[in-house]
Write an enzyme that holds these catalytic residues in place. Structure first.
Site, PDB file in Angstrom:
ATOM      1  N   ASP A  79     -10.825   2.089  -3.226  1.00  0.00           N
ATOM      2  CA  ASP A  79     -11.390   1.838  -1.903  1.00  0.00           C
ATOM      3  C   ASP A  79     -12.911   1.883  -1.960  1.00  0.00           C
ATOM      4  O   ASP A  79     -13.574   1.611  -0.961  1.00  0.00           O
ATOM      5  CB  ASP A  79     -10.880   2.877  -0.893  1.00  0.00           C
TER       6      ASP A  79
ATOM      7  N   ASP B 208       0.831  -1.207   0.000  1.00  0.00           N
ATOM      8  CA  ASP B 208       0.000   0.000   0.000  1.00  0.00           C
ATOM      9  C   ASP B 208       0.865   1.256   0.000  1.00  0.00           C
ATOM     10  O   ASP B 208       2.061   1.209   0.308  1.00  0.00           O
ATOM     11  CB  ASP B 208      -0.884  -0.063   1.258  1.00  0.00           C
ATOM     12  N   MET B 209       0.271   2.394  -0.295  1.00  0.00           N
ATOM     13  CA  MET B 209       0.965   3.684  -0.289  1.00  0.00           C
ATOM     14  C   MET B 209      -0.109   4.743  -0.132  1.00  0.00           C
ATOM     15  O   MET B 209      -0.919   4.942  -1.021  1.00  0.00           O
ATOM     16  CB  MET B 209       1.669   3.835  -1.650  1.00  0.00           C
ATOM     17  N   ASN B 210      -0.139   5.397   1.040  1.00  0.00           N
ATOM     18  CA  ASN B 210      -1.322   6.193   1.366  1.00  0.00           C
ATOM     19  C   ASN B 210      -1.134   7.697   1.464  1.00  0.00           C
ATOM     20  O   ASN B 210      -1.897   8.370   2.145  1.00  0.00           O
ATOM     21  CB  ASN B 210      -1.930   5.675   2.671  1.00  0.00           C
TER      22      ASN B 210
END
Ligand code: DGJ
Length: 680
Positions: free
Chosen positions: A499, A429-431
């Site tokens: 999402d 992931d990379m948020n």
């Protein structure tokens, strides 16, 4: 009176012809010498000059294609790929520029990239190096691009090409939710099946810029490359800078053919994962079920129930490490929290494995929380500018992956976890996006290299992971689908698409994503209702039917499902096993888009041999007092006869495609029907 040489017009005089480049189609335009359209190559010399002038030197053709150092690159056997290298030189700035093109025997694509070598004695700064440029006459073009935001990624947009420059770009350090490294020009008459399209997609996951415009003579220029904003690369004597690759597709058979070409190309020449042609395990991810509020007991409960329903893998999402009880802390501290995961990770994984399920785990390796042991020890490892307040986003900073020791350290943290237990899957992931572009590692004259070096660091990390764990299934992700791009597909065969797991919102997201990317790459899960992103309540069947056209999985608390929903899960699992090969390997066809008709969506997949097909019809809104409709299907063989599984009719392909299949009104809004066909 007629003048011999009008001002501001192309010269008739041979000597001055080259001073008016706007009217000459140019293969790779450079800055500052008379072509005022978008340039592809800009430099800055030590003396502050910015003009650059390329002249042709030579060309060669070679079998196969070279891997671009440190960057994702499409590939093919030497027998199936030919490359052309055109060498040019800027004599003043002492640059050798190779324009590299590859063509593929089995799919109608041209890839383009560029290598710039400093053949002089002094350093020079590259301030823009695009990968591709296409000059052509206008054919009444319209521009197609993909725009979005978090939870509504890659919606298709189409607008007339005009003299305003059309710029699609990201300066966010990733390809982004907002814009996509893709641009297509289609004629105003081009439809799904006929007409011309010129498209470019970029094999890169960082800042990009794609442009299209008509100039003063109505000539078209279309470009694609790394964004020049905040980009300045110091090229020392003898060094080479290689750009990422652009993928160019031309179709004279409409948008449908463009899509099939991209899908085939990525499946044959970009995605390397051993899972590409395999049925992926049906996973259940605990994110929407628990968010941060879980422990190993809860996970075991979910796994047990999931196993009963036929689900094959448990994925433990964010919250298993450090002090991660919310999103305010602990990124960088990749140590299992044994208060939550009692007995440690191996014990949990072993238990899940004993139940007959595989185990997957979530990481966000590129990030560092200000509240983490890692940050307390190495504040200089975060991207930022000393003395300036660093922008927080989701209360976290970004690790400076331009720094080799940070890449190495980060890798060791992730790899140690993967080595410690039987991990089959990693969600990467990379948020957050990049801000405050400063690195305590790079010198002042290299600071403009940070965003690109960051991407090289990400690619290196994923390369190392694949090399050590070749059997690992990796799913890339970035706050949903902010890094759904060809660069990432080189490392992972699937990417979390959004999402937003609502079945209706997913229609537009999937339409835009599948415009370029194969369905086998699109992470899609059945989630709970009311949906967490939009609060909509849709039937379980509809949620399953939509997710079936992606990688398929679940993201809800199965222990809380009603008996009726559990039965539905069992049926969906069966459908997945029945149709996944067709959906994964077949050709995708758009039939009708809810975005355009405001009422229903229909798309499907037909096997390459045309013997099997499956379509989804989704009635978004039930209109009052409407008659059934006929939906002309696409992609079938007109001469074959097909058995329609749900109605048990036998119908010829040409009837199904020209007259259409009968589609009765379904009971309510958000209802769906799967139309499965088999050639008799
Ligand atoms: C964003 C992802 O898209 C979600 O699926 C989830 O993994 C969260 N991050 C976790 O923080």
């Amino acid at each position: 009176m007629y003048l011999d040489e009008y001002p501001f017009l192309p010269s008739k005089n041979k000597r001055d012809e080259g001073a008016f480049l706007d009217y000459i189609p140019t293969e790779y335009s450079t800055n500052g010498i008379g072509d005022y359209r978008e340039s592809c190559l800009d430099v800055e010399t030590l003396n502050g000059f910015t003009a650059t002038q390329l002249s042709y030197v030579s060309y060669k053709t070679v079998k196969g294609k070279k891997k671009i150092d440190n960057l994702p690159t499409s590939f093919g056997n030497p027998e199936d790929v030919d490359s052309l290298i055109i060498t040019c030189e800027d004599k003043y700035n002492r640059l050798k520029v190779d324009l590299i093109y590859s063509v593929f025997k089995d799919v109608d694509v041209i890839t383009r990239s560029v290598e710039v070598e400093n053949i002089g004695e002094n350093p020079i700064f590259l301030t823009k190096v695009y990968s591709a440029c296409l000059d052509m006459e206008n054919k009444d073009f319209e521009v197609i691009s993909l725009h979005g935001s978090w939870a509504r990624e890659r919606h298709v947009e189409c607008t007339k090409l005009s003299h305003l420059q059309y710029v699609v770009q990201s300066t966010r350090g990733e390809s982004s939710h907002q814009d996509h490294p893709f641009l297509a020009l289609k004629t105003s008459k081009t439809s799904e099946d006929c007409g011309e399209v010129y498209a470019m997609n970029f094999v890169y996951s960082g800042n990009f810029c794609a442009t299209a415009a008509l100039n003063q003579f109505d000539f078209v220029r279309m470009t694609m490359g790394i964004n020049s904003k905040d980009f300045k690369w110091k090229l020392n004597a003898g060094e080479v800078f290689a750009t990422p690759e652009a993928v160019l597709v031309y179709s004279s058979e409409g948008l449908g053919k463009m899509t099939t070409t991209f899908h085939d190309f990525y499946r044959k020449h970009l995605i390397r994962s051993p899972y590409l042609h395999k049925e992926r395990p049906i996973l259940i991810n605990n994110w929407e079920a628990t968010y941060f509020d879980f422990d190993s007991d809860k996970l075991i409960d979910i796994a047990r129930e999931a196993k009963n329903l036929g689900i094959e893998m448990l994925v433990m999402d964010d919250g298993w490490f450090g002090n991660r009880f919310d999103d305010n802390r602990s990124l960088g501290d990749w140590k299992v929290n044994e208060n939550k995961i009692k007995g440690g990770l191996k014990s949990l994984v072993d238990k899940v494995n004993e139940m007959g399920l595989k185990f997957g785990i979530w990481f966000e390796p590129e990030m560092i929380s200000p509240d983490s042991d890692l940050y307390r020890e190495h504040p200089d490892w975060a991207i930022g500018i000393t003395g300036m307040d660093n922008t927080r986003s989701r209360n976290q900073y970004v690790l400076d992956l331009s720094r080799p020791e940070v890449v190495q350290y980060t890798y060791e943290q992730v790899a140690a976890i993967c080595r410690s237990a039987n991990i089959d899957y990693v969600k990467w992931d990379m948020n957050r996006q990049l801000t405050n572009l400063g690195s305590s590692y790079l010198s002042a004259d290299q600071m403009g290299e940070l965003s690109h070096r960051y991407m090289l660091g990400v690619y290196k990390l994923q390369d190392m992971l694949i090399s050590e764990f070749p059997g690992l299934l990796i799913e890339n992700c970035s706050g949903g689908g902010a890094r759904f791009d060809p660069g990432m597909l080189y490392y992972s065969p699937q990417i979390w698409c959004s999402d937003d797991t609502d079945a209706i919102e997913r229609l537009a997201i999937m339409e835009g994503t599948a415009l370029i990317y194969p369905l086998s790459t699109i992470g899609a899960h059945v989630s709970t209702v009311p949906n967490h992103a939009v609060g909509r309540v849709t039937p379980m069947k509809t949620r399953g039917d939509v997710a079936l056209f992606g990688t398929f999985g679940y993201e809800l608390d199965v222990t809380k499902l009603s008996d009726e929903d559990k039965k539905c899960v069992v049926a969906q699992v069966e459908l997945y096993h029945k149709y996944n090969e067709l959906i994964r390997e077949g050709d995708y066809y758009r039939i009708s888009s809810y975005r355009e008709n405001g009422e229903y969506e229909c798309f499907g997949v037909v096997s390459k041999d045309k013997k099997e097909a499956i379509y989804i019809y989704l009635q978004v809104f039930r209109k009052p007092n409407m008659h059934s409709k006929r939906i002309p299907l696409r992609g079938l063989n007109p001469d074959y006869k097909y058995f329609v599984e749900d109605t048990e009719q036998e119908l010829p392909g040409d009837v199904l495609m020209n007259v259409g299949i009968n589609q009765p009104i379904l009971d309510s809004d958000f209802s769906s029907r799967l139309i499965a066909l088999k050639c008799i």
